[in-house]
Motif scaffolding. Sequence first.
Motif, PDB file in Angstrom:
ATOM      1  N   SER A   1     -21.594   7.515  37.391  1.00 42.81           N
ATOM      2  CA  SER A   1     -21.271   6.093  37.272  1.00 42.81           C
ATOM      3  C   SER A   1     -22.396   5.232  36.704  1.00 42.81           C
ATOM      4  O   SER A   1     -22.136   4.235  36.041  1.00 42.81           O
ATOM      5  N   GLN A   2     -23.652   5.610  36.944  1.00 43.16           N
ATOM      6  CA  GLN A   2     -24.772   4.758  36.558  1.00 43.16           C
ATOM      7  C   GLN A   2     -25.125   4.938  35.078  1.00 43.16           C
ATOM      8  O   GLN A   2     -24.856   5.971  34.471  1.00 43.16           O
ATOM      9  N   SER A   3     -25.778   3.924  34.512  1.00 48.28           N
ATOM     10  CA  SER A   3     -26.224   4.013  33.113  1.00 48.28           C
ATOM     11  C   SER A   3     -27.334   5.041  32.981  1.00 48.28           C
ATOM     12  O   SER A   3     -28.032   5.360  33.942  1.00 48.28           O
ATOM     13  N   PHE A   4     -27.499   5.562  31.782  1.00 52.87           N
ATOM     14  CA  PHE A   4     -28.561   6.547  31.545  1.00 52.87           C
ATOM     15  C   PHE A   4     -29.938   5.944  31.836  1.00 52.87           C
ATOM     16  O   PHE A   4     -30.816   6.609  32.378  1.00 52.87           O
ATOM     17  N   GLU A   5     -30.120   4.668  31.459  1.00 54.77           N
ATOM     18  CA  GLU A   5     -31.415   4.015  31.698  1.00 54.77           C
ATOM     19  C   GLU A   5     -31.694   3.914  33.203  1.00 54.77           C
ATOM     20  O   GLU A   5     -32.818   4.173  33.649  1.00 54.77           O
TER      21      GLU A   5
ATOM     22  N   PRO B   1     -25.850   8.866  23.606  1.00 51.38           N
ATOM     23  CA  PRO B   1     -25.886   8.114  24.852  1.00 51.38           C
ATOM     24  C   PRO B   1     -27.296   7.892  25.337  1.00 51.38           C
ATOM     25  O   PRO B   1     -28.110   8.804  25.332  1.00 51.38           O
ATOM     26  N   GLY B   2     -27.554   6.672  25.770  1.00 50.11           N
ATOM     27  CA  GLY B   2     -28.836   6.387  26.396  1.00 50.11           C
ATOM     28  C   GLY B   2     -29.992   6.235  25.451  1.00 50.11           C
ATOM     29  O   GLY B   2     -31.118   6.032  25.880  1.00 50.11           O
ATOM     30  N   ALA B   3     -29.791   6.348  24.136  1.00 46.62           N
ATOM     31  CA  ALA B   3     -30.904   6.211  23.217  1.00 46.62           C
ATOM     32  C   ALA B   3     -31.329   4.774  23.118  1.00 46.62           C
ATOM     33  O   ALA B   3     -30.518   3.892  22.936  1.00 46.62           O
ATOM     34  N   PRO B   4     -32.619   4.474  23.233  1.00 46.48           N
ATOM     35  CA  PRO B   4     -33.088   3.095  23.190  1.00 46.48           C
ATOM     36  C   PRO B   4     -32.782   2.460  21.860  1.00 46.48           C
ATOM     37  O   PRO B   4     -32.830   3.102  20.824  1.00 46.48           O
ATOM     38  N   GLY B   5     -32.528   1.195  21.913  1.00 44.80           N
ATOM     39  CA  GLY B   5     -32.224   0.482  20.678  1.00 44.80           C
ATOM     40  C   GLY B   5     -30.768   0.602  20.291  1.00 44.80           C
ATOM     41  O   GLY B   5     -30.390   0.112  19.243  1.00 44.80           O
ATOM     42  N   THR B   6     -29.914   1.275  21.171  1.00 48.11           N
ATOM     43  CA  THR B   6     -28.521   1.433  20.845  1.00 48.11           C
ATOM     44  C   THR B   6     -27.630   0.803  21.874  1.00 48.11           C
ATOM     45  O   THR B   6     -26.503   1.186  22.063  1.00 48.11           O
TER      46      THR B   6
ATOM     47  N   ASN C   1     -23.894  -0.375  30.147  1.00 53.52           N
ATOM     48  CA  ASN C   1     -24.770  -1.528  29.914  1.00 53.52           C
ATOM     49  C   ASN C   1     -25.376  -2.082  31.196  1.00 53.52           C
ATOM     50  O   ASN C   1     -25.816  -3.228  31.239  1.00 53.52           O
ATOM     51  N   GLN C   2     -25.395  -1.261  32.218  1.00 54.25           N
ATOM     52  CA  GLN C   2     -25.987  -1.661  33.497  1.00 54.25           C
ATOM     53  C   GLN C   2     -27.488  -1.880  33.333  1.00 54.25           C
ATOM     54  O   GLN C   2     -28.196  -1.015  32.843  1.00 54.25           O
ATOM     55  N   PRO C   3     -28.013  -3.032  33.745  1.00 52.52           N
ATOM     56  CA  PRO C   3     -29.466  -3.238  33.667  1.00 52.52           C
ATOM     57  C   PRO C   3     -30.181  -2.415  34.722  1.00 52.52           C
ATOM     58  O   PRO C   3     -29.605  -2.071  35.761  1.00 52.52           O
ATOM     59  N   VAL C   4     -31.416  -2.094  34.455  1.00 54.30           N
ATOM     60  CA  VAL C   4     -32.198  -1.278  35.393  1.00 54.30           C
ATOM     61  C   VAL C   4     -32.509  -2.088  36.648  1.00 54.30           C
ATOM     62  O   VAL C   4     -33.009  -3.212  36.570  1.00 54.30           O
ATOM     63  N   ASP C   5     -32.194  -1.512  37.791  1.00 52.42           N
ATOM     64  CA  ASP C   5     -32.467  -2.111  39.100  1.00 52.42           C
ATOM     65  C   ASP C   5     -33.366  -1.137  39.854  1.00 52.42           C
ATOM     66  O   ASP C   5     -32.894  -0.111  40.357  1.00 52.42           O
ATOM     67  N   HIS C   6     -34.650  -1.447  39.940  1.00 51.91           N
ATOM     68  CA  HIS C   6     -35.608  -0.510  40.528  1.00 51.91           C
ATOM     69  C   HIS C   6     -35.381  -0.320  42.031  1.00 51.91           C
ATOM     70  O   HIS C   6     -35.566   0.786  42.543  1.00 51.91           O
TER      71      HIS C   6
ATOM     72  N   VAL D   1     -29.317  16.093  29.948  1.00 50.85           N
ATOM     73  CA  VAL D   1     -28.851  15.230  28.862  1.00 50.85           C
ATOM     74  C   VAL D   1     -29.417  13.830  29.034  1.00 50.85           C
ATOM     75  O   VAL D   1     -29.873  13.200  28.073  1.00 50.85           O
ATOM     76  N   ILE D   2     -29.401  13.328  30.268  1.00 52.53           N
ATOM     77  CA  ILE D   2     -29.916  11.985  30.535  1.00 52.53           C
ATOM     78  C   ILE D   2     -31.414  11.916  30.291  1.00 52.53           C
ATOM     79  O   ILE D   2     -31.923  10.948  29.721  1.00 52.53           O
ATOM     80  N   GLU D   3     -32.129  12.952  30.681  1.00 51.22           N
ATOM     81  CA  GLU D   3     -33.587  12.965  30.511  1.00 51.22           C
ATOM     82  C   GLU D   3     -33.992  13.101  29.056  1.00 51.22           C
ATOM     83  O   GLU D   3     -34.878  12.398  28.582  1.00 51.22           O
ATOM     84  N   ASN D   4     -33.347  14.008  28.322  1.00 48.86           N
ATOM     85  CA  ASN D   4     -33.707  14.218  26.921  1.00 48.86           C
ATOM     86  C   ASN D   4     -32.563  14.925  26.217  1.00 48.86           C
ATOM     87  O   ASN D   4     -32.487  16.156  26.192  1.00 48.86           O
ATOM     88  N   ILE D   5     -31.676  14.158  25.624  1.00 51.41           N
ATOM     89  CA  ILE D   5     -30.492  14.726  24.977  1.00 51.41           C
ATOM     90  C   ILE D   5     -30.871  15.590  23.776  1.00 51.41           C
ATOM     91  O   ILE D   5     -30.173  16.558  23.449  1.00 51.41           O
TER      92      ILE D   5
END
Length: 533
Positions: free
Chosen positions: A415-419, A186-191, A379-384, A458-462
Motif C-alpha cells: 500500500s505504501q509509496s516506494f519513497e 516505479p519509485g524513480a526520483p524525478g518521476t 504520491n504519498q509524501p514521506v512520513d518519518h 524492486v523498491i530498493e533498486n529496480i
Amino acid sequence: MLVKSSFFKATAQAIMSYPPYSGSGYPTQGGYPQQPGYGGYPQQGGYPPQAGFVGMPDPYGAPGGGPGYPSQPGGGFPAVPGGGASGYPPAPGGQPGYGMQYPPQSQQQGYGQQPAPGGYPQQPGYQQPPGMGGFPPQQQGYGQTPAPGGYPQQPGYQQPPAGGAFPPQQQGYGQQPAPPGGYYQPGAPGTCAPGYPGGPGAQPGGMPPPAVGVQTLPKGQGTVRPQPSFNPETDAKTLRKAMKGIGTDEKAIIEVLSHRSNDQRQQIKNMFKTMYGKDLVRELKSELGSNLEQAVVALMMTSVEYDAEQIHQAIAGAGTKEGVLIEIFCTRSNKQIQEIKVFYKAKYGKELEKRLMEETSGHFRRLIVSLSTGNRMENQPVDHQKARQDAQGLYQAGEKTLGTDESLFNSILCSQSFEQLRVVFQEYRRIANKGLDQAIKSEMSGDLEKGMVTLVRVIENIYFYFADRLHKSMKGAGTSDDTLIRVIVTRCEVDMVQIKQEYQRNYGKTLEGAIEGETSGDYKKLLMALVRG
C-alpha cells in the motif's frame, strides 16, 4: 519680509514631501522618497495626502485615489533602489519572472517585501484594493511544506486524505509521461506525478527530502529512443520489401524495428495494413521463426497488450509461472495495472483478479491480489514517524515473535509509496541490524517468500532487480529466452542504461558480452541492437 520668507519655506517643505512629476501625471522611476530605516520602501501607514494637494490617481483602483503604486512610462514596475530585478511582483494575470530584490525579513513587512510561504498576508493599515490591487492569496498544492504555524486553508482545496495519501495520478506510466506503449519506472526520483510543487531541498511532488542514508535512484534512461526522422510510410515499404519474394531480409527488419520506439512501431503496423491490406504481425510471423519471431512479435505489441499476454500464459494450462506474475505486478504502475486488467477482460473474457485467485493460493494469493488492485499510494509524501512505527510493527510481526503475521507485511508493502517504504527499510535495519529481505527469508518460504523479497528488492533498486533477472536467465546450462526477451523488450525504452551499469558492477562483465555468449544468429543481433541502442 519675515512673513514672506516663512511662506516660501513652508511651501518648499510641502512640495519636497511629494515625488517629482515626469510630465505624464505619474511619479518617475525614482518612486517615493526614502524613509528612515526602510531602504526606499514605504512605511506601514502609507503616505496620507497632504492638505492643499490632490492625491494622484491609483492605477490599481484603490479607493480614495491614494498614491498607490502607479505604472511607469514604458510599462513595468518601479525599479528597486540599490539594484536588483525590476519592479514589484506582477498582478494576477501578469507575466511571471518580474520579481524584485526584497528587503531583509527582519524589516517590517509592507508592499513589495518578500512574502512568507503561502502567500501575501494582509498587513495592518493596508486595505486590499479591489480588482488588481494587492497580492492575491497563493494557492497551496498538496504536499507543499508549510512554514512554522502552517498555512491557512485555501478556498476550494480539500484536506489530503487521512494518512497523508494523495489520490493516484493518471498521467503516463508513472511520474513522467511515457509515450503510448511505453513502460514505467516505479519509485524513480524525478518521476512523481505532476501538480505537486516542491521547494528547495524538497523531492519532486512536494515531498520532504529523504532521510540520511536512504537510497535515491537516478532517473532511468532507455537505449531505444524515438527515431527523429521517422516516416511510417517509408518503414512500411522497407518491411514489405524485406518480406517480398523468395527469402527474407532479416537485417532490414532488425534495423527498422530495433531503432523505433513502441509508439512508432504501432504507427508502422497501422500504415502497413493501410497500404497493403495485410496484418504486419501475421506477415512477420510467417517469415521468421523460433526466438527471433518471439522477440519481434513482442516488439510489435503495446506494453499493456504484451503484459496481459504474459500474465495469461503464466496462469493458463497446467501449473502457474509465479515468477512472471511477481515480476509484472511488482514493477508496474497503478495506471499500467488498471489498463492491463481492462485489456485482459476485453481479450480473454474474464476478470483478471478472479483468474489470479483461481490459480494461486494461501498468502501468496493475497499478495498477488493486493498488487493487482493497482491502488498503491504512489504520491504519498514521506512520513518519518509513520516509517518508524511501520518498521517497529514489521519487527514485532516477524523476528520478535513466534510465528509471522504475514498480513501486516502484506498491508504495508502493498500500500505504501516506494519513497515511504525506502525509509521504512532504513528504520527496520536500524532496529533489527539486518535488511528486511533477510528477515523475510528467515520468516517465510515458497512463492510468498519470493514475492515479498522481490518486492523489497524492486523498491530498493529496480535496476539491480532487472540486472539480476537477466543474469539468472543466462546462468548455467541453457538460457531462459522467455525471461531474456521479456526483460529486454519491456525495459529497453525505460531504464536499460542503468540496468547495464548494474549488471557490469555486480557480475564483472557487460550485458552485451553475456548476451553474445548465450545467443546466436539474427536473434542475437536483434537483442544486441536493443541493448546497445
